[in-house]
Design an enzyme around this catalytic site. Structure first.
Site, PDB file in Angstrom:
ATOM      1  N   GLN A  26       1.066  -1.543   0.149  1.00 24.38           N
ATOM      2  CA  GLN A  26      -0.100  -0.225  -0.418  1.00 24.38           C
ATOM      3  C   GLN A  26       0.919   1.455  -0.274  1.00 24.38           C
ATOM      4  OE1 GLN A  26      -2.746  -1.852   2.927  1.00 24.38           O
ATOM      5  NE2 GLN A  26      -4.088  -0.611   2.471  1.00 24.38           N
ATOM      6  N   HIS A  46      -1.693  -5.752 -12.689  1.00 24.13           N
ATOM      7  CA  HIS A  46      -1.185  -5.375 -13.907  1.00 24.13           C
ATOM      8  C   HIS A  46      -2.190  -6.210 -15.240  1.00 24.13           C
ATOM      9  CE1 HIS A  46       2.566  -4.276 -12.011  1.00 24.13           C
ATOM     10  NE2 HIS A  46       1.967  -3.103 -12.650  1.00 24.13           N
ATOM     11  N   ASP A  59       2.316   0.659  -8.406  1.00 18.40           N
ATOM     12  CA  ASP A  59       3.437   0.485  -8.936  1.00 18.40           C
ATOM     13  C   ASP A  59       4.057   1.550  -7.685  1.00 18.40           C
ATOM     14  OD1 ASP A  59       2.067  -1.276 -10.208  1.00 18.40           O
ATOM     15  OD2 ASP A  59       2.533  -0.143 -12.195  1.00 18.40           O
ATOM     16  N   ARG A  84       4.051   0.150  13.220  1.00 16.38           N
ATOM     17  CA  ARG A  84       3.575  -0.741  12.878  1.00 16.38           C
ATOM     18  C   ARG A  84       3.631  -1.444  10.638  1.00 16.38           C
ATOM     19  NH1 ARG A  84      -1.846  -3.483  10.499  1.00 16.38           N
ATOM     20  NH2 ARG A  84      -1.578  -6.139  10.818  1.00 16.38           N
ATOM     21  N   HIS A 129       1.484  -9.060   5.333  1.00 18.11           N
ATOM     22  CA  HIS A 129       0.034  -8.867   4.372  1.00 18.11           C
ATOM     23  C   HIS A 129      -0.202  -8.787   2.733  1.00 18.11           C
ATOM     24  CE1 HIS A 129      -1.917  -5.016   6.338  1.00 18.11           C
ATOM     25  NE2 HIS A 129      -3.218  -5.152   5.222  1.00 18.11           N
ATOM     26  N   ASN A 173      -0.958 -10.821   8.701  1.00 21.87           N
ATOM     27  CA  ASN A 173      -2.738  -9.893   8.565  1.00 21.87           C
ATOM     28  C   ASN A 173      -4.005  -9.742   8.054  1.00 21.87           C
ATOM     29  OD1 ASN A 173      -3.537  -7.056   9.041  1.00 21.87           O
ATOM     30  ND2 ASN A 173      -3.980  -7.168   7.062  1.00 21.87           N
ATOM     31  N   GLU A 174      -4.601 -10.181   8.697  1.00 23.11           N
ATOM     32  CA  GLU A 174      -6.091 -10.023   8.449  1.00 23.11           C
ATOM     33  C   GLU A 174      -6.503 -11.200   7.431  1.00 23.11           C
ATOM     34  OE1 GLU A 174      -8.099  -6.791   6.977  1.00 23.11           O
ATOM     35  OE2 GLU A 174      -7.872  -5.910   9.039  1.00 23.11           O
ATOM     36  N   ASN A 316      -7.749  -6.001  14.212  1.00 18.76           N
ATOM     37  CA  ASN A 316      -7.977  -5.031  13.122  1.00 18.76           C
ATOM     38  C   ASN A 316      -9.698  -5.237  13.077  1.00 18.76           C
ATOM     39  OD1 ASN A 316      -5.725  -5.378  12.658  1.00 18.76           O
ATOM     40  ND2 ASN A 316      -5.574  -5.568  10.740  1.00 18.76           N
ATOM     41  N   TYR A 318     -12.704  -1.972  12.524  1.00 17.28           N
ATOM     42  CA  TYR A 318     -13.153  -0.876  11.926  1.00 17.28           C
ATOM     43  C   TYR A 318     -14.590  -1.007  12.145  1.00 17.28           C
ATOM     44  CZ  TYR A 318      -8.514  -0.402   9.206  1.00 17.28           C
ATOM     45  OH  TYR A 318      -7.862  -0.155   8.936  1.00 17.28           O
ATOM     46  N   GLU A 386      -4.970  -2.390  13.937  1.00 16.00           N
ATOM     47  CA  GLU A 386      -6.047  -1.955  13.519  1.00 16.00           C
ATOM     48  C   GLU A 386      -7.040  -0.658  13.922  1.00 16.00           C
ATOM     49  OE1 GLU A 386      -5.708  -2.610   9.112  1.00 16.00           O
ATOM     50  OE2 GLU A 386      -3.823  -3.568   9.032  1.00 16.00           O
TER      51      GLU A 386
HETATM   52  C1  GBH Z   1      -7.275  -3.765   6.652  1.00 16.14           C
HETATM   53  O1  GBH Z   1      -8.415  -4.231   5.789  1.00 16.14           O
HETATM   54  C2  GBH Z   1      -5.655  -3.821   6.091  1.00 16.14           C
HETATM   55  O2  GBH Z   1      -5.677  -5.074   6.893  1.00 16.14           O
HETATM   56  C3  GBH Z   1      -5.630  -2.562   5.490  1.00 16.14           C
HETATM   57  O3  GBH Z   1      -4.562  -3.107   4.506  1.00 16.14           O
HETATM   58  C4  GBH Z   1      -6.693  -1.903   4.975  1.00 16.14           C
HETATM   59  O4  GBH Z   1      -5.851  -0.399   3.902  1.00 16.14           O
HETATM   60  C5  GBH Z   1      -7.188  -1.442   6.276  1.00 16.14           C
HETATM   61  O5  GBH Z   1      -8.346  -2.137   6.020  1.00 16.14           O
HETATM   62  C6  GBH Z   1      -8.572  -0.389   5.366  1.00 16.14           C
HETATM   63  O6  GBH Z   1      -9.592  -0.985   4.157  1.00 16.14           O
HETATM   64  O7  GBH Z   1     -16.598  -7.890   3.139  1.00 16.14           O
HETATM   65  O8  GBH Z   1     -19.324  -6.656   3.494  1.00 16.14           O
HETATM   66  O9  GBH Z   1     -17.574  -6.502   5.490  1.00 16.14           O
HETATM   67  C7  GBH Z   1      -9.528  -3.589   6.523  1.00 16.14           C
HETATM   68  C8  GBH Z   1     -10.923  -5.239   5.961  1.00 16.14           C
HETATM   69  C9  GBH Z   1     -12.593  -4.260   4.444  1.00 16.14           C
HETATM   70  C10 GBH Z   1     -12.800  -5.850   6.103  1.00 16.14           C
HETATM   71  C11 GBH Z   1     -14.036  -4.304   4.105  1.00 16.14           C
HETATM   72  C12 GBH Z   1     -14.391  -5.605   5.727  1.00 16.14           C
HETATM   73  C13 GBH Z   1     -16.070  -4.807   4.296  1.00 16.14           C
HETATM   74  C14 GBH Z   1     -16.615  -4.947   2.995  1.00 16.14           C
HETATM   75  N1  GBH Z   1     -12.050  -4.830   5.728  1.00 16.14           N
HETATM   76  N2  GBH Z   1     -14.453  -5.137   4.565  1.00 16.14           N
HETATM   77  S1  GBH Z   1     -17.413  -6.647   3.939  1.00 16.14           S
END
Ligand code: GBH
Length: 490
Positions: A26, A46, A59, A84, A129, A173-174, A316, A318, A386
Site C-alpha cells: 500500500q 497488471h 506500482d 507497524r 500483509h 494480517n487479516e 483490526n 473498523y 488497526e
Molecule cells: C484492513 O482491511 C487492512 O488490513 C488494510 O490493509 C486496509 O487498508 C484497511 O483495513 C482499510 O480497509 O466484506 O462487506 O464487510 C480491512 C478489511 C475491508 C474487511 C472491508 C471488511 C468490508 C466489506 N475490511 N470489508 S465486507
C-alpha cells in the site's frame, strides 16, 4: 450509550503502546526495483486493470521505498512509541524460496528499522500483509500444503536478519481477508473464487504456517530481544438485529464462524475450529453429496501444536453489522456464507459519510467486541493493530478526528470498566495509501499524501495533531463531546 460510554476521564495506562500501521504494497511502490519479483497484487492489477475502482495500482503508491526517512520522521513527529509496517515477501525472496536471498531487499528494511530505532520508535513487523510472491501462487499459494514450509523458511530469513532489532512480530494480517475474499471470493488477490472449498484449504494451511513460525520464534529467537509474536485478526462487531433469541444466536454465530474460525485454534482453551463451524460445514457437505467434509480437520496433535501460539491478540477493527438468521439459503452454493447461513446489514441511522461505504461509525461496537474477546479468550492481552476512518481527502479531516475520539473513548471504557487487557492501539494509517480495490479514492491517512507531486509530499492532517495530543496527554482531548456525531453527515 452509542459512544460506548460517557466521556471518559480515564487515562491510558503508563506503558500503553500507541502506534501507527502501514503495509508494504500500500505504500512502498518500487514494485520491480532492486530485484523484487511480482507479488499476487502486482499480478492482479497488471492483468486486470478494471479490478481497482480508479484504474490505479501500487506500482509507485506513496513511494516509501525512496521516502522511508520521511516516514520515520512523521512517526516521530506524532510521538508514537511503535510503528507497524509489513515486509514484502517477493522483495526478500524473488523466487518465493530461500535459494536466492535479495540483499537489496533486506537492506531496505534494515535501513528503515535503524531509522526508527534512531528516533526511539519500536518497530513491529507484519510478516505477511497479502503480497504473496506470484511464483508461489502459480503452484497453489495458500492452498498448497507445502506453503507451511515455504512461509517458515521466509520468516526464518527475517528473524535471522532482524530479531536483534525487532521486538514485535505479527505473522499474518487479516487471514480471513486472504482466504475468504482472495481464495473463496473475488475482491482480494488472487481472486480465485473457489468458494466453499478454497477458503477452508487456505485457512487450514495458513493457521499451520502461523503455528510453525510461532514455534520457530519461540524456540530460537524469542530470547534475542525478549520478543513477542502474535497474529492480527479482523473483526466487525456483530449486534443482534432485533432483541430476539434467533438474532442473538445469529450474532454469536457470526463471531464464532468468522473471528472464531481463526481465533479458536490459537487462543481458546480447547483449541481447534469452533464446534459450530465444524458441524455446519460437515452437515452441508454431506447433504451436497461430497464424499468428505469441505472443512479439513486438524489431528489431535495439530490441535495441540496450534493452541497457545501467540503472545497477544492482534485485532483490526473498523465497524459493526446487525445480524439475523437467514430465511432459506444465502450466498453461492457451496460457500462459507452459505454454510453459516446468516444475514448481515448495517443500520442506515449509523453516522458515516465515509468514502468506504462499509465503514459506519459505531463506537459502542468496538467496546463490545473487546469485551467479547476478553471473555471468550480468557483475558488474552489485546493489541489493536488497526482502527481508522476513510474519507475522500482534505487536511481538515473533522470526521476522522471525531472517529478517533469516539473510538478511543470506547477503548478507555473497555480498559477501565470492562477490565479488558488492551496493551496497545495502532491507527490505520500513518499516511494515505493504496486502498486495495478502492485505489487512491479512499484515504485513511493521518498524513495527506500528494500523489501527484514527485516526492509524494506528506502533510499532517488535523487528525495527526489530535492523535499526537492524545499520546502526549494520555487522555481524550478536552473538546471531545461523546454526543457529537455532526462531523458525519450521513
Ligand atoms: C484492513 O482491511 C487492512 O488490513 C488494510 O490493509 C486496509 O487498508 C484497511 O483495513 C482499510 O480497509 O466484506 O462487506 O464487510 C480491512 C478489511 C475491508 C474487511 C472491508 C471488511 C468490508 C466489506 N475490511 N470489508 S465486507
Amino acid at each position: 450509550n452509542f459512544s460506548g460510554g460517557l466521556k471518559s476521564n480515564y487515562t491510558f495506562p503508563k506503558d500503553f503502546l500507541f502506534g501507527v500501521s502501514t503495509a508494504a504494497y500500500q505504500i512502498e511502490g518500487a514494485w520491480n526495483e532492486d530485484g523484487k519479483s511480482e507479488s499476487i497484487w502486482d499480478h492482479l492489477v497488471h492483468t486486470n486493470a478494471s479490478f481497482v475502482k480508479d484504474g490505479s495500482n501500487g506500482d509507485v503508491a506513496a513511494d516509501s521505498y525512496h521516502h522511508y526517512k520521511r516516514d520515520a520522521e512523521m512517526v516521530q513527529e506524532l510521538g508514537v512509541n511503535i510503528y507497524r509496517f509489513s515486509i514484502s515477501w517477493p522483495r526478500i525472496l524473488p523466487t518465493g524460496l530461500t535459494n536466492q536471498i535479495n540483499e537489496l531487499g533486506l537492506k531496505y528494511y534494515s535501513n528503515l528499522i535503524d531509522e526508527l530505532i534512531k528516533r526511539n520508535v519500536t518497530p513491529m513487523v507484519t510478516i505477511y500483509h497479502w503480497d504473496l510472491p506470484q511464483k508461489l501462487q502459480n503452484i497453489g499459494g495458500w492452498s498448497n500444503a507445502h506453503i507451511v514450509d515455504y512461509y517458515t523458511d521466509y520468516a526464518k530469513v527475517l528473524f535471522d536478519n532482524f530479531s536483534n532489532r525487532v521486538k514485535y512480530w505479527v505473522t499474518f494480517n487479516e487471514p480471513m481477508q486472504t482466504c475468504l475474499e482472495g481464495y473463496g471470493g473475488t475482491y482480494r488477490a488472487p481472486v480465485l473464487n473457489r468458494h466453499g472449498i478454497a477458503e477452508y484449504l487456505c485457512t487450514h494451511n495458513l493457521l499451520k504456517a502461523h503455528a510453525s513460525v510461532y514455534h520457530l520464534f519461540n524456540e530460537n529467537y524469542r530470547h534475542v530481544n525478549k520478543g513477542k509474536i502474535g497474529m492480527s485478526l479482523d473483526s466487525n462487531w456483530a449486534e443482534p438485529k432485533t432483541d430476539t433469541p434467533q438474532d442473538r444466536e445469529a450474532a454469536e454465530l457470526y463471531l464464532n464462524t468468522h473471528l472464531g474460525w481463526y481465533a479458536n485454534p490459537v487462543y481458546s482453551k480447547e483449541g481447534n475450529y469452533p464446534k459450530d463451524l465444524i458441524k455446519l460445514v460437515d452437515e452441508k457437505s454431506l447433504q451436497q453429496n461430497y464424499t468428505r467434509s469441505r472443512l479439513p480437520k486438524f489431528t489431535p496433535e495439530e490441535v495441540n501444536y496450534l493452541k497457545g501460539t501467540a503472545d497477544f491478540f492482534g485485532l483490526n477493527h473498523y465497524t459493526t453489522y446487525l445480524l439475523s438468521m437467514a430465511d432459506g439459503e444465502v450466498g453461492a452454493i457451496p460457500s462459507h456464507e452459505n454454510d453459516v447461513g446468516i444475514v448481515r446489514v448495517q443500520d442506515p441511522k449509523w453516522p458515516s459519510d465515509s468514502s468506504s461505504t462499509w465503514l459506519k461509525v459505531v463506537p459502542f461496537g468496538f467496546r463490545r467486541l473487546l469485551k467479547w474477546i476478553t471473555k471468550t479468550y480468557n483475558n488474552v492481552p489485546i493489541i489493536v493493530t488497526e482502527n481508522g476512518y476513510a474519507d475522500f481527502s482534505g487536511l481538515d479531516d473533522k470526521a476522522r478526528v471525531s472517529y478517533y475520539s469516539h473510538y478511543l473513548n470506547a477503548l478507555l471504557h473497555a480498559i477501565h470498566e470492562d477490565n479488558s487487557t488492551v496493551e496497545g492501539y495502532f491507527a490505520w494509517s500513518l499516511m494515505d495509501n493504496f486502498e486495495w480495490d478502492d485505489g487512491y479514492v479512499s484515504r485513511f491517512g493521518l498524513y495527506l499524501v500528494d500523489f501527484k507531486s514527485p516526492n509524494k509530499t506528506r502533510t499532517a492532517k488535523s487528525s495527526a495533531k489530535l492523535y499526537a495530543e492524545v499520546i502526549r496527554s494520555r487522555a481524550l482531548p478536552a473538546a471531545y463531546d461523546p454526543e457529537d456525531f455532526t462531523a458525519f453527515s450521513g
